[in-house]
Design a protein around this motif. Structure first.
Motif, PDB file in Angstrom:
ATOM      1  N   ASP A  10      45.577  34.028  59.864  1.00 50.36           N
ATOM      2  CA  ASP A  10      46.048  35.015  58.291  1.00 50.36           C
ATOM      3  C   ASP A  10      45.551  33.985  56.952  1.00 50.36           C
ATOM      4  OD1 ASP A  10      48.216  33.000  58.649  1.00 50.36           O
ATOM      5  OD2 ASP A  10      49.218  34.178  58.396  1.00 50.36           O
ATOM      6  N   LEU A  11      45.661  32.823  57.313  1.00 51.13           N
ATOM      7  CA  LEU A  11      45.033  31.688  56.196  1.00 51.13           C
ATOM      8  C   LEU A  11      43.995  31.980  55.941  1.00 51.13           C
ATOM      9  CD1 LEU A  11      46.488  29.916  54.216  1.00 51.13           C
ATOM     10  CD2 LEU A  11      46.574  28.172  54.994  1.00 51.13           C
ATOM     11  N   ILE A  12      42.968  31.801  56.767  1.00 57.98           N
ATOM     12  CA  ILE A  12      41.810  31.602  56.834  1.00 57.98           C
ATOM     13  C   ILE A  12      40.995  33.116  55.925  1.00 57.98           C
ATOM     14  CG2 ILE A  12      39.540  32.041  57.735  1.00 57.98           C
ATOM     15  CD1 ILE A  12      40.454  30.181  59.434  1.00 57.98           C
ATOM     16  N   THR A  13      41.742  34.566  56.274  1.00 50.00           N
ATOM     17  CA  THR A  13      41.221  35.698  56.103  1.00 50.00           C
ATOM     18  C   THR A  13      42.001  35.424  54.348  1.00 50.00           C
ATOM     19  OG1 THR A  13      41.622  36.469  58.317  1.00 50.00           O
ATOM     20  CG2 THR A  13      42.234  37.512  55.980  1.00 50.00           C
ATOM     21  N   LEU A  14      43.009  35.281  54.460  1.00 49.37           N
ATOM     22  CA  LEU A  14      43.713  35.054  52.630  1.00 49.37           C
ATOM     23  C   LEU A  14      43.168  34.496  51.806  1.00 49.37           C
ATOM     24  CD1 LEU A  14      46.340  35.707  50.775  1.00 49.37           C
ATOM     25  CD2 LEU A  14      47.524  33.825  51.824  1.00 49.37           C
ATOM     26  N   GLN A  15      42.256  32.804  52.551  1.00 47.62           N
ATOM     27  CA  GLN A  15      41.483  32.805  51.192  1.00 47.62           C
ATOM     28  C   GLN A  15      40.464  33.177  50.902  1.00 47.62           C
ATOM     29  OE1 GLN A  15      41.456  29.595  49.794  1.00 47.62           O
ATOM     30  NE2 GLN A  15      40.427  29.467  48.913  1.00 47.62           N
ATOM     31  N   GLY A  16      39.530  33.227  52.967  1.00 43.70           N
ATOM     32  CA  GLY A  16      38.298  34.587  51.956  1.00 43.70           C
ATOM     33  C   GLY A  16      38.628  35.787  51.028  1.00 43.70           C
ATOM     34  N   ALA A  17      39.919  36.096  51.357  1.00 38.98           N
ATOM     35  CA  ALA A  17      39.745  37.469  49.700  1.00 38.98           C
ATOM     36  C   ALA A  17      40.200  36.834  48.519  1.00 38.98           C
ATOM     37  CB  ALA A  17      41.081  38.166  50.612  1.00 38.98           C
ATOM     38  N   TRP A  18      40.939  36.286  48.256  1.00 37.15           N
ATOM     39  CA  TRP A  18      40.608  34.845  46.936  1.00 37.15           C
ATOM     40  C   TRP A  18      39.762  34.656  47.097  1.00 37.15           C
ATOM     41  CZ3 TRP A  18      39.174  30.886  44.352  1.00 37.15           C
ATOM     42  CH2 TRP A  18      39.619  30.482  43.718  1.00 37.15           C
ATOM     43  N   GLN A  19      38.668  33.886  47.549  1.00 35.70           N
ATOM     44  CA  GLN A  19      36.887  33.685  47.348  1.00 35.70           C
ATOM     45  C   GLN A  19      36.227  34.635  47.099  1.00 35.70           C
ATOM     46  OE1 GLN A  19      36.994  29.548  50.010  1.00 35.70           O
ATOM     47  NE2 GLN A  19      35.639  30.903  50.419  1.00 35.70           N
ATOM     48  N   GLN A  20      36.359  35.736  47.574  1.00 32.25           N
ATOM     49  CA  GLN A  20      35.603  37.128  47.346  1.00 32.25           C
ATOM     50  C   GLN A  20      36.527  38.355  45.711  1.00 32.25           C
ATOM     51  OE1 GLN A  20      33.392  38.764  48.730  1.00 32.25           O
ATOM     52  NE2 GLN A  20      33.148  40.520  47.055  1.00 32.25           N
ATOM     53  N   THR A  21      37.628  37.687  45.863  1.00 35.39           N
ATOM     54  CA  THR A  21      37.775  38.094  44.121  1.00 35.39           C
ATOM     55  C   THR A  21      37.745  37.262  43.457  1.00 35.39           C
ATOM     56  OG1 THR A  21      39.710  39.153  45.299  1.00 35.39           O
ATOM     57  CG2 THR A  21      39.917  39.029  43.269  1.00 35.39           C
ATOM     58  N   TYR A  22      37.885  36.138  43.346  1.00 30.25           N
ATOM     59  CA  TYR A  22      37.061  35.104  42.171  1.00 30.25           C
ATOM     60  C   TYR A  22      36.188  35.156  42.133  1.00 30.25           C
ATOM     61  CZ  TYR A  22      36.693  30.592  40.115  1.00 30.25           C
ATOM     62  OH  TYR A  22      36.376  29.936  38.842  1.00 30.25           O
ATOM     63  N   ALA A  23      34.925  35.517  43.263  1.00 28.95           N
ATOM     64  CA  ALA A  23      33.358  35.475  43.124  1.00 28.95           C
ATOM     65  C   ALA A  23      32.827  37.061  41.971  1.00 28.95           C
ATOM     66  CB  ALA A  23      32.723  35.641  44.311  1.00 28.95           C
ATOM     67  N   GLU A  24      34.160  37.782  42.295  1.00 31.00           N
ATOM     68  CA  GLU A  24      34.285  39.403  42.142  1.00 31.00           C
ATOM     69  C   GLU A  24      34.312  39.124  40.391  1.00 31.00           C
ATOM     70  OE1 GLU A  24      36.363  42.606  43.751  1.00 31.00           O
ATOM     71  OE2 GLU A  24      35.362  42.195  45.628  1.00 31.00           O
ATOM     72  N   LEU A  25      35.128  38.531  40.480  1.00 38.49           N
ATOM     73  CA  LEU A  25      35.581  38.346  38.517  1.00 38.49           C
ATOM     74  C   LEU A  25      34.768  37.731  38.015  1.00 38.49           C
ATOM     75  CD1 LEU A  25      37.971  38.238  36.741  1.00 38.49           C
ATOM     76  CD2 LEU A  25      38.997  36.675  37.508  1.00 38.49           C
ATOM     77  N   ALA A  26      33.952  36.227  38.592  1.00 37.05           N
ATOM     78  CA  ALA A  26      32.631  35.642  37.819  1.00 37.05           C
ATOM     79  C   ALA A  26      31.856  36.415  37.568  1.00 37.05           C
ATOM     80  CB  ALA A  26      32.642  34.532  38.926  1.00 37.05           C
ATOM     81  N   GLN A  27      31.538  37.953  38.431  1.00 38.07           N
ATOM     82  CA  GLN A  27      30.081  38.672  37.959  1.00 38.07           C
ATOM     83  C   GLN A  27      30.546  39.921  36.837  1.00 38.07           C
ATOM     84  OE1 GLN A  27      27.232  37.714  39.210  1.00 38.07           O
ATOM     85  NE2 GLN A  27      28.329  35.868  40.339  1.00 38.07           N
ATOM     86  N   ALA A  28      31.735  39.861  37.006  1.00 40.47           N
ATOM     87  CA  ALA A  28      32.723  41.005  36.203  1.00 40.47           C
ATOM     88  C   ALA A  28      31.289  40.442  34.601  1.00 40.47           C
ATOM     89  CB  ALA A  28      33.824  42.143  35.918  1.00 40.47           C
ATOM     90  N   PRO A  29      30.815  41.794  33.956  1.00 38.89           N
ATOM     91  CA  PRO A  29      30.916  41.502  32.219  1.00 38.89           C
ATOM     92  C   PRO A  29      31.460  41.479  31.614  1.00 38.89           C
ATOM     93  CG  PRO A  29      30.222  43.527  33.150  1.00 38.89           C
ATOM     94  CD  PRO A  29      30.686  42.805  34.446  1.00 38.89           C
ATOM     95  N   ALA A  30      31.746  40.819  30.770  1.00 34.51           N
ATOM     96  CA  ALA A  30      32.919  40.577  29.423  1.00 34.51           C
ATOM     97  C   ALA A  30      33.501  42.326  29.191  1.00 34.51           C
ATOM     98  CB  ALA A  30      32.179  39.819  27.825  1.00 34.51           C
ATOM     99  N   GLY A  31      34.941  42.839  29.113  1.00 37.72           N
ATOM    100  CA  GLY A  31      34.921  43.593  28.612  1.00 37.72           C
ATOM    101  C   GLY A  31      34.911  44.776  29.434  1.00 37.72           C
ATOM    102  N   ALA A  32      34.818  44.481  30.987  1.00 38.40           N
ATOM    103  CA  ALA A  32      34.618  45.048  32.380  1.00 38.40           C
ATOM    104  C   ALA A  32      35.677  45.818  32.514  1.00 38.40           C
ATOM    105  CB  ALA A  32      33.936  44.574  32.658  1.00 38.40           C
ATOM    106  N   GLY A  33      37.058  45.357  31.578  1.00 37.58           N
ATOM    107  CA  GLY A  33      38.363  45.691  32.530  1.00 37.58           C
ATOM    108  C   GLY A  33      38.790  44.941  33.663  1.00 37.58           C
ATOM    109  N   THR A  34      38.466  43.496  33.393  1.00 43.87           N
ATOM    110  CA  THR A  34      39.514  42.876  34.563  1.00 43.87           C
ATOM    111  C   THR A  34      40.770  42.842  34.954  1.00 43.87           C
ATOM    112  OG1 THR A  34      38.974  40.994  33.430  1.00 43.87           O
ATOM    113  CG2 THR A  34      36.846  41.603  34.850  1.00 43.87           C
ATOM    114  N   THR A  35      41.634  42.841  34.833  1.00 42.77           N
ATOM    115  CA  THR A  35      42.969  43.222  35.233  1.00 42.77           C
ATOM    116  C   THR A  35      43.206  43.068  36.143  1.00 42.77           C
ATOM    117  OG1 THR A  35      43.129  43.986  32.275  1.00 42.77           O
ATOM    118  CG2 THR A  35      44.527  44.178  34.196  1.00 42.77           C
TER     119      THR A  35
END
Length: 85
Positions: A10-35
């Motif tokens: 469960d800890l590995i899965t949680l870390q994977g979800a964090w990394q995926q979310t971080y990557a999605e946030l990094a790829q989101a264009p400015a003003g794309a509603g990243t809240t």
């Protein structure tokens, strides 16, 4: 040489979800509603930091990098029943 770390699934899965979310946030264009992504990242960060695995005082320093590596290889490995590419 240090013995390998053994993280709970469960800890590995949680870390994977964090990394995926971080990557999605990094790829989101400015003003794309990243809240929603930012809120999810904050929630996942809290869950990671308070996971029972880290109860030992030095556990995070000793295993944080290894956990990120384990999550990265865990998400890139084929799932059960899938052939490797």
């Amino acid at each position: 040489m240090r013995p390998p770390f053994r993280f709970p699934e469960d800890l590995i899965t949680l870390q994977g979800a964090w990394q995926q979310t971080y990557a999605e946030l990094a790829q989101a264009p400015a003003g794309a509603g990243t809240t929603a992504l930012r809120r999810r990242l904050i929630a996942l960060s809290g869950n990671l930091c308070t996971h029972p695995y880290w109860a030992a005082p030095t556990a995070w320093r000793a295993g944080g990098v290894e956990l990120r590596r384990a999550a990265r290889t865990h998400t890139s490995a084929p799932a059960d029943g899938e052939a490797a590419a």
